[in-house]
Design a protein around this motif. Structure first.
Motif, mmCIF file in Angstrom:
data_model
loop_
_atom_site.group_PDB
_atom_site.id
_atom_site.type_symbol
_atom_site.label_atom_id
_atom_site.label_comp_id
_atom_site.label_asym_id
_atom_site.label_seq_id
_atom_site.Cartn_x
_atom_site.Cartn_y
_atom_site.Cartn_z
ATOM 1 N N SER A 87 31.204 -32.789 46.586
ATOM 2 C CA SER A 87 32.193 -33.782 46.970
ATOM 3 C C SER A 87 32.858 -34.395 45.755
ATOM 4 N N THR A 90 30.937 -37.419 44.573
ATOM 5 C CA THR A 90 29.581 -37.242 44.068
ATOM 6 C C THR A 90 29.617 -36.700 42.653
ATOM 7 N N TYR A 109 22.878 -40.431 44.227
ATOM 8 C CA TYR A 109 23.395 -39.178 44.750
ATOM 9 C C TYR A 109 24.125 -38.430 43.642
ATOM 10 N N CYS A 111 25.428 -34.121 42.233
ATOM 11 C CA CYS A 111 25.503 -32.672 42.414
ATOM 12 C C CYS A 111 24.994 -31.988 41.152
ATOM 13 N N LYS A 221 23.782 -30.703 46.433
ATOM 14 C CA LYS A 221 23.994 -32.153 46.495
ATOM 15 C C LYS A 221 22.631 -32.770 46.773
ATOM 16 N N ARG A 223 19.813 -36.188 46.754
ATOM 17 C CA ARG A 223 19.521 -37.625 46.768
ATOM 18 C C ARG A 223 18.222 -37.852 46.001
#
Length: 263
Positions: A87, A90, A109, A111, A221, A223
């Motif tokens: 994203s 991100t 968050y 990537c 991606k 968390r």
């Protein structure tokens, strides 16, 4: 040395900050980088702040600012796309960067383009409640009955749920990452139910399916959050999505970063 060093405690240093200083050079150690309002730094009790430190890099930065830097326009840093996919909101971070960013209770968050170097086969799936809105583990009451304690019901069947743990590696290090149902199915290229059937009927084919993703690379991606276990804090990473690496986008982003470094 014409500088001072203070640890940030309860906002006291912020209250005592000398606002009369004109565009001082500030050095911060152990700050957390976040994407709130572009890019922001926050400090904790372990952070150290120096104002106008007597260091070569500080004098170089001051010289650049006084000569040309003050006339340049600041760029927004949060609008760039994650390198290699992901994203636009991100940021792309390496595993070493996320470990050094002082992740606390609030999740971070990011990537990352990473390669799978190991897949844990043990406890990678479980028999779950077949109800659409329940994923709790069921217990076998008989060969034809399975009990869900949450629903307090007996079911004639169950569904498999994936909880895959993989070790990912980038150019800075390794990290264990958990992939749940949809992400794990996309990564393995097989549904949880089909994988469960393989495990029950063809162990060799099951092992082949699990092993074939080793040393393949994707854009993840992730968390990251800090969790406590047995009075010890550790980083817990969960993959929210997995996609092929967009090498064209990655190359363009790296070229732009090189241009920024060149000035």
């Amino acid at each position: 040395k014409q500088w001072y060093q203070r640890r940030v405690r309860g906002g006291k240093d912020a209250e005592q900050f000398d606002t009369a200083l004109t565009n001082p050079v500030i050095s911060v150690k152990a700050a957390k980088v976040s994407d709130f309002g572009g890019r922001s730094l926050s400090v904790s009790f372990n952070s150290t702040l120096q104002v106008n430190p007597d260091l070569p890099i500080s004098h170089e930065l001051r010289g650049w600012y006084d000569s040309t830097g003050k006339n340049e326009t600041a760029r927004q840093m949060s609008s760039s796309q994650g390198i290699g996919g992901g994203s636009r909101d991100t940021p792309h971070k390496s595993f070493s960067e996320i470990k050094e960013s002082n992740v606390q209770d609030k999740p971070e968050y990011f990537c990352n383009n990473a390669s799978i170097v190991f897949v844990k086969k043990d406890n990678c799936m479980y028999q779950a409640c077949p109800s659409a809105d329940c994923n709790k583990k069921v217990m076998m009451e008989s060969p034809t009955e399975y009990r869900c304690e949450k629903c307090d019901k007996l079911y004639p069947n169950f569904k498999y749920r994936l909880m895959l743990t993989v070790k990912l590696s980038d150019f800075t290090g390794n990290e264990w990452v958990t992939c749940f149902q949809e992400t794990a199915e996309k990564l393995l290229g097989i549904s949880a139910d089909d994988l469960g059937k393989l495990k029950e009927t063809n162990e060799a084919e099951f092992d082949t399916t699990m092993n074939k993703v080793n040393f393949s690379s994707y854009n993840f991606k992730i968390r990251a959050r800090l969790e406590s276990y047995m009075d010890e804090s550790r980083l817990k990473c969960t993959a929210l999505s997995v996609d092929p690496i967009d090498y064209i986008s990655q190359s363009k982003q790296l070229i732009e970063e090189i241009k920024l470094l060149e000035g």
